[in-house]
Write a protein that holds these residues in place. Structure first.
Motif, PDB file in Angstrom:
ATOM      1  N   ASN A 199       0.834  -1.210   0.000  1.00  0.00           N
ATOM      2  CA  ASN A 199       0.000   0.000   0.000  1.00  0.00           C
ATOM      3  C   ASN A 199       0.864   1.255   0.000  1.00  0.00           C
ATOM      4  OD1 ASN A 199      -2.358  -1.520   0.056  1.00  0.00           O
ATOM      5  ND2 ASN A 199      -2.519  -1.473   2.291  1.00  0.00           N
ATOM      6  N   TYR A 200       1.950   1.219   0.730  1.00  0.00           N
ATOM      7  CA  TYR A 200       2.870   2.351   0.827  1.00  0.00           C
ATOM      8  C   TYR A 200       3.488   2.684  -0.530  1.00  0.00           C
ATOM      9  CZ  TYR A 200       7.200   4.766   2.387  1.00  0.00           C
ATOM     10  OH  TYR A 200       8.239   5.646   2.573  1.00  0.00           O
ATOM     11  N   LEU A 201       3.831   1.652  -1.297  1.00  0.00           N
ATOM     12  CA  LEU A 201       4.527   1.855  -2.567  1.00  0.00           C
ATOM     13  C   LEU A 201       3.594   2.157  -3.730  1.00  0.00           C
ATOM     14  CD1 LEU A 201       7.248  -0.934  -2.269  1.00  0.00           C
ATOM     15  CD2 LEU A 201       7.569   1.538  -2.016  1.00  0.00           C
ATOM     16  N   LYS A 202       2.284   2.086  -3.510  1.00  0.00           N
ATOM     17  CA  LYS A 202       1.341   2.403  -4.582  1.00  0.00           C
ATOM     18  C   LYS A 202       1.549   3.828  -5.089  1.00  0.00           C
ATOM     19  CE  LYS A 202      -2.613  -0.599  -3.483  1.00  0.00           C
ATOM     20  NZ  LYS A 202      -4.012  -0.615  -2.979  1.00  0.00           N
ATOM     21  N   ASN A 203       1.975   4.688  -4.195  1.00  0.00           N
ATOM     22  CA  ASN A 203       2.178   6.089  -4.562  1.00  0.00           C
ATOM     23  C   ASN A 203       3.626   6.500  -4.335  1.00  0.00           C
ATOM     24  OD1 ASN A 203       1.564   8.774  -5.317  1.00  0.00           O
ATOM     25  ND2 ASN A 203       1.194   9.336  -3.194  1.00  0.00           N
ATOM     26  N   GLU A 204       4.560   5.668  -4.793  1.00  0.00           N
ATOM     27  CA  GLU A 204       5.967   5.966  -4.556  1.00  0.00           C
ATOM     28  C   GLU A 204       6.372   7.311  -5.132  1.00  0.00           C
ATOM     29  OE1 GLU A 204      10.501   4.273  -5.376  1.00  0.00           O
ATOM     30  OE2 GLU A 204       8.765   2.957  -5.691  1.00  0.00           O
ATOM     31  N   ASN A 205       5.952   7.589  -6.349  1.00  0.00           N
ATOM     32  CA  ASN A 205       6.331   8.847  -6.987  1.00  0.00           C
ATOM     33  C   ASN A 205       5.821  10.043  -6.176  1.00  0.00           C
ATOM     34  OD1 ASN A 205       7.380  10.429  -9.309  1.00  0.00           O
ATOM     35  ND2 ASN A 205       5.219  10.930  -9.621  1.00  0.00           N
ATOM     36  N   GLY A 206       4.561   9.977  -5.758  1.00  0.00           N
ATOM     37  CA  GLY A 206       3.995  11.069  -4.973  1.00  0.00           C
ATOM     38  C   GLY A 206       4.639  11.195  -3.607  1.00  0.00           C
TER      39      GLY A 206
ATOM     40  N   ILE B 291      19.787  12.947  10.181  1.00  0.00           N
ATOM     41  CA  ILE B 291      18.332  13.058  10.211  1.00  0.00           C
ATOM     42  C   ILE B 291      17.760  11.693  10.566  1.00  0.00           C
ATOM     43  CG2 ILE B 291      18.053  12.618   7.721  1.00  0.00           C
ATOM     44  CD1 ILE B 291      15.803  14.733   7.756  1.00  0.00           C
ATOM     45  N   PHE B 292      16.859  11.693  11.523  1.00  0.00           N
ATOM     46  CA  PHE B 292      16.282  10.440  12.020  1.00  0.00           C
ATOM     47  C   PHE B 292      14.764  10.533  11.931  1.00  0.00           C
ATOM     48  CE2 PHE B 292      14.718   7.548  15.302  1.00  0.00           C
ATOM     49  CZ  PHE B 292      15.479   6.410  15.072  1.00  0.00           C
ATOM     50  N   GLU B 293      14.149   9.522  11.303  1.00  0.00           N
ATOM     51  CA  GLU B 293      12.694   9.509  11.174  1.00  0.00           C
ATOM     52  C   GLU B 293      12.110   8.379  12.010  1.00  0.00           C
ATOM     53  OE1 GLU B 293       9.103   9.296   7.850  1.00  0.00           O
ATOM     54  OE2 GLU B 293      11.160   8.826   7.241  1.00  0.00           O
ATOM     55  N   VAL B 294      11.206   8.728  12.911  1.00  0.00           N
ATOM     56  CA  VAL B 294      10.481   7.736  13.693  1.00  0.00           C
ATOM     57  C   VAL B 294       9.244   7.326  12.901  1.00  0.00           C
ATOM     58  CG1 VAL B 294       9.362   7.207  15.879  1.00  0.00           C
ATOM     59  CG2 VAL B 294      11.251   8.852  15.811  1.00  0.00           C
ATOM     60  N   GLY B 295       9.061   6.011  12.716  1.00  0.00           N
ATOM     61  CA  GLY B 295       7.957   5.546  11.887  1.00  0.00           C
ATOM     62  C   GLY B 295       8.248   5.814  10.423  1.00  0.00           C
ATOM     63  N   CYS B 296       9.401   5.337   9.956  1.00  0.00           N
ATOM     64  CA  CYS B 296       9.885   5.708   8.612  1.00  0.00           C
ATOM     65  C   CYS B 296       9.283   4.878   7.491  1.00  0.00           C
ATOM     66  CB  CYS B 296      11.407   5.626   8.573  1.00  0.00           C
ATOM     67  SG  CYS B 296      12.091   3.972   8.861  1.00  0.00           S
ATOM     68  N   SER B 297       8.374   3.946   7.824  1.00  0.00           N
ATOM     69  CA  SER B 297       7.741   3.106   6.795  1.00  0.00           C
ATOM     70  C   SER B 297       8.809   2.435   5.936  1.00  0.00           C
ATOM     71  CB  SER B 297       6.756   3.936   5.969  1.00  0.00           C
ATOM     72  OG  SER B 297       5.740   4.458   6.788  1.00  0.00           O
ATOM     73  N   GLY B 298       8.619   2.476   4.613  1.00  0.00           N
ATOM     74  CA  GLY B 298       9.577   1.820   3.728  1.00  0.00           C
ATOM     75  C   GLY B 298      10.829   2.629   3.444  1.00  0.00           C
ATOM     76  N   GLY B 299      10.890   3.873   3.952  1.00  0.00           N
ATOM     77  CA  GLY B 299      12.134   4.638   3.872  1.00  0.00           C
ATOM     78  C   GLY B 299      12.260   5.620   2.731  1.00  0.00           C
ATOM     79  N   LEU B 300      11.172   5.941   2.036  1.00  0.00           N
ATOM     80  CA  LEU B 300      11.287   6.829   0.877  1.00  0.00           C
ATOM     81  C   LEU B 300      11.717   8.241   1.275  1.00  0.00           C
ATOM     82  CD1 LEU B 300       8.184   5.697  -1.228  1.00  0.00           C
ATOM     83  CD2 LEU B 300      10.577   4.962  -1.448  1.00  0.00           C
ATOM     84  N   PHE B 301      11.206   8.750   2.397  1.00  0.00           N
ATOM     85  CA  PHE B 301      11.650  10.079   2.848  1.00  0.00           C
ATOM     86  C   PHE B 301      13.144  10.059   3.162  1.00  0.00           C
ATOM     87  CE2 PHE B 301      12.805  12.762   6.462  1.00  0.00           C
ATOM     88  CZ  PHE B 301      12.550  14.024   5.928  1.00  0.00           C
ATOM     89  N   LEU B 302      13.597   9.022   3.857  1.00  0.00           N
ATOM     90  CA  LEU B 302      15.014   8.935   4.207  1.00  0.00           C
ATOM     91  C   LEU B 302      15.883   8.800   2.962  1.00  0.00           C
ATOM     92  CD1 LEU B 302      14.860   6.615   7.349  1.00  0.00           C
ATOM     93  CD2 LEU B 302      15.208   9.100   7.283  1.00  0.00           C
ATOM     94  N   ASP B 303      15.389   8.098   1.963  1.00  0.00           N
ATOM     95  CA  ASP B 303      16.136   7.953   0.712  1.00  0.00           C
ATOM     96  C   ASP B 303      16.293   9.311   0.027  1.00  0.00           C
ATOM     97  OD1 ASP B 303      17.496   6.307  -1.174  1.00  0.00           O
ATOM     98  OD2 ASP B 303      15.744   6.361  -2.493  1.00  0.00           O
ATOM     99  N   GLU B 304      15.215  10.100   0.027  1.00  0.00           N
ATOM    100  CA  GLU B 304      15.290  11.440  -0.552  1.00  0.00           C
ATOM    101  C   GLU B 304      16.190  12.345   0.285  1.00  0.00           C
ATOM    102  OE1 GLU B 304      14.089  12.520  -3.509  1.00  0.00           O
ATOM    103  OE2 GLU B 304      13.537  10.411  -3.837  1.00  0.00           O
ATOM    104  N   ALA B 305      16.165  12.168   1.609  1.00  0.00           N
ATOM    105  CA  ALA B 305      17.037  12.964   2.477  1.00  0.00           C
ATOM    106  C   ALA B 305      18.503  12.680   2.187  1.00  0.00           C
ATOM    107  CB  ALA B 305      16.713  12.670   3.944  1.00  0.00           C
TER     108      ALA B 305
ATOM    109  N   SER C  46      -6.083  10.363  -4.422  1.00  0.00           N
ATOM    110  CA  SER C  46      -6.474  11.373  -3.442  1.00  0.00           C
ATOM    111  C   SER C  46      -7.940  11.227  -3.071  1.00  0.00           C
ATOM    112  CB  SER C  46      -6.232  12.777  -4.006  1.00  0.00           C
ATOM    113  OG  SER C  46      -4.867  12.997  -4.250  1.00  0.00           O
ATOM    114  N   PHE C  47      -8.790  11.071  -4.095  1.00  0.00           N
ATOM    115  CA  PHE C  47     -10.222  10.953  -3.830  1.00  0.00           C
ATOM    116  C   PHE C  47     -10.573   9.597  -3.213  1.00  0.00           C
ATOM    117  CE2 PHE C  47     -10.677  14.680  -6.545  1.00  0.00           C
ATOM    118  CZ  PHE C  47     -11.675  15.379  -5.865  1.00  0.00           C
ATOM    119  N   GLU C  48      -9.822   8.566  -3.546  1.00  0.00           N
ATOM    120  CA  GLU C  48     -10.070   7.263  -2.930  1.00  0.00           C
ATOM    121  C   GLU C  48      -9.790   7.321  -1.424  1.00  0.00           C
ATOM    122  OE1 GLU C  48      -7.936   4.185  -4.913  1.00  0.00           O
ATOM    123  OE2 GLU C  48      -9.406   4.014  -6.534  1.00  0.00           O
TER     124      GLU C  48
END
Length: 286
Positions: free
Chosen positions: A60-67, A88-102, A239-241
């Motif tokens: 579910n997390y990766l369904k919107n990887e680009n966004g 930079i440390f993220e608590v609850g980082c899910s699959g890590g996309l924010f950290l990868d961009e960081a 978004s609407f879903e």
């Protein structure tokens, strides 16, 4: 096994015992009450969720990887107003996309996550340091962090003040910043849809308004450095879903219209005041 439920006799944030009912318990959420003293809204009873074994979490997390990556870039742009590099440390980082961009932006990233599949994805697919541990006292921070990110985390924490104090004492560098994003309980959407509002969830223990969050941050010794409405970048259809996930007929109609006009998969910046986005630091001492 049934989820553990805990009934609160006192507000976990201010200790008061006088609550007013906002929404009665339904399938989607527990009773939701507001503390008359500090105006923070919370679930009561609070229901303990099992995040570790959620099988579809990563998919579910990766369904919107680009966004999610574009959203991460927006978040990093806000952070860079105060910190342009460092740990930079993220608590609850899910699959890590924010950290990868960081990491791409020049930060030294790491995180913590409860879901086993997400931990594996962050470690094996993105090569990140991800701790399968949310009790931050059990993590050895050899060097404290310049930025701690809490995106949609604080509403899930049963003891928010203890949690924030652990971050200040154990994780955050002296002049570091904490980035907090939480759902905004009082939006046009929530007022219109009531108990079917998108942010009302059995998994959410606390709900904040702009005022109650600011008062709370002040009460625990944090200074607000910046505040904005959180930004989300999603395909319009997704978004609407999300917005209409509890309104099946309306969701179906809107999806059909968007697909007819070939708008369903087009990215959009979703900013409907649904999320509160704050950057805070320690309050200066005299």
């Amino acid at each position: 096994m049934a989820n553990k439920e805990t009934t609160l006799e006192f507000c976990a944030l201010c200790g008061a015992s006088d609550f007013v009912m906002l929404y009665k318990r339904v399938k989607n959420h527990s009773n939701i009450v507001t503390c008359k003293n500090c105006q923070v809204t919370f679930s009561n009873p609070q229901i303990e969720m099992n995040y570790a074994d959620h099988k579809k979490y990563v998919a579910n997390y990766l369904k919107n990887e680009n966004g999610r990556r574009k959203t991460a870039q927006w978040r990093l742009d806000q952070i860079k107003k105060f910190k342009s590099e460092g740990k930079i440390f993220e608590v609850g980082c899910s699959g890590g996309l924010f950290l990868d961009e960081a990491r791409k932006s020049g930060f030294d990233p790491s995180g913590a996550e409860l879901n086993k599949g997400a931990v594996t994805y962050g470690r094996e697919h993105l090569g990140l340091t991800v701790h399968e541990e949310i009790d931050l006292k059990n993590i050895d921070f050899q060097k404290k962090c310049d930025v701690v990110a809490l995106f949609n985390v604080l509403e899930h924490v049963p003891e928010p003040t203890e949690f924030i104090n652990t971050i200040k004492d154990h994780v955050l560098a002296e002049h570091g910043i904490i980035v907090i994003e939480v759902p905004n309980i009082f939006t046009v959407h929530s007022k219109f849809f009531g108990t079917k509002g998108q942010h009302l969830s059995i998994a959410h223990l606390f709900y904040f308004s702009e005022k109650s969050l600011e008062d709370y941050l002040e009460s625990i010794g944090l200074t607000i450095l910046d505040k904005q409405w959180g930004k989300r970048i999603y395909p319009i259809g997704l978004s609407f879903e999300i917005l209409l996930r509890r309104h099946k007929v309306l969701k179906k109609i809107v999806s059909k219209v968007l697909k007819t006009f070939r708008l369903f998969d087009k990215d959009t910046s979703l900013n409907t005041k649904d999320f509160l986005f704050y950057i805070v630091g320690r309050k200066a001492t005299a």
